[in-house]
Design a protein around this motif. Structure first.
Motif, PDB file in Angstrom:
ATOM      1  N   ILE A 155       0.857  -1.183   0.000  1.00 55.41           N
ATOM      2  CA  ILE A 155       0.000   0.000   0.000  1.00 55.41           C
ATOM      3  C   ILE A 155       0.894   1.234   0.000  1.00 55.41           C
ATOM      4  N   TYR A 156       0.583   2.172  -0.879  1.00 60.26           N
ATOM      5  CA  TYR A 156       1.312   3.436  -0.980  1.00 60.26           C
ATOM      6  C   TYR A 156       0.311   4.566  -0.817  1.00 60.26           C
ATOM      7  N   ILE A 157       0.478   5.366   0.228  1.00 59.17           N
ATOM      8  CA  ILE A 157      -0.393   6.520   0.467  1.00 59.17           C
ATOM      9  C   ILE A 157       0.430   7.784   0.207  1.00 59.17           C
ATOM     10  N   PRO A 158       0.063   8.593  -0.808  1.00 57.63           N
ATOM     11  CA  PRO A 158       0.784   9.849  -1.031  1.00 57.63           C
ATOM     12  C   PRO A 158       0.660  10.748   0.204  1.00 57.63           C
ATOM     13  N   ILE A 159       1.791  11.280   0.639  1.00 58.38           N
ATOM     14  CA  ILE A 159       1.814  12.112   1.853  1.00 58.38           C
ATOM     15  C   ILE A 159       2.566  13.406   1.598  1.00 58.38           C
TER      16      ILE A 159
END
Length: 163
Positions: A155-159
């Motif tokens: 999972i990659y969440i843009p931050i």
């Protein structure tokens, strides 16, 4: 936070080609069919960067559901096969974690939200875009050997740094 493993990673801009779904949560079975369909069509992409990793890019742009791109990363020379579309993802910084088999997906996303609350980061939000979720953009990378009923994936969440 105990037992929450993550990395902060920067991923360069890339191009994805595949299928798009824009629908309500009540039609999630249609999305699952679209993802399976895209998985079976990867052979149509001659310039895939990694044909063993399918990308799921979700954008919560509607109150009753979301927009999802089921794509593979491709080179610039890739032409669009019949019925497919492209998405260009800019370079972004992500919180990356791994969702393992046997875990509850909701719990994994809950841990991400908990971590964000105590960190120096917040979810990235595109300027002038309305989102309808605490994690407005979710990028997932699925290995081709996944079990669709008990998946494992990244999972990659843009931050971005908190303002």
């Amino acid at each position: 936070m105990k037992n929450f493993r993550y990395e902060i990673v920067k991923i360069p801009a890339y191009r994805g080609v595949g299928l798009k779904w824009d629908g309500p949560y009540t039609e999630i079975t249609i999305l699952k069919e679209l993802i399976a369909n895209m998985s079976s069509r990867v052979h149509e992409l001659d310039h895939t960067i990694n044909p063993k990793v399918q990308l799921g890019l979700s954008y919560h742009l509607r109150p009753d559901g979301f927009v999802h791109y089921s794509v593979y990363e491709v080179g610039e020379e890739q032409e669009l096969p019949e019925g497919m579309m492209e998405i260009n993802v800019p370079e972004m910084t992500y919180l990356m974690t791994h969702h393992t088999r046997e875990q509850d997906i909701g719990q994994t996303y809950g841990k991400i939200l908990e971590w964000l609350k105590i960190s120096d980061y917040e979810p990235y939000i595109e300027p002038n875009v309305d989102y309808y979720d605490d994690l407005p953009i979710k990028h997932e990378r699925y290995p081709s050997d996944r079990d669709v009923n008990n998946p494992h994936f990244d999972i990659y969440i843009p931050i971005q740094r908190k303002k």
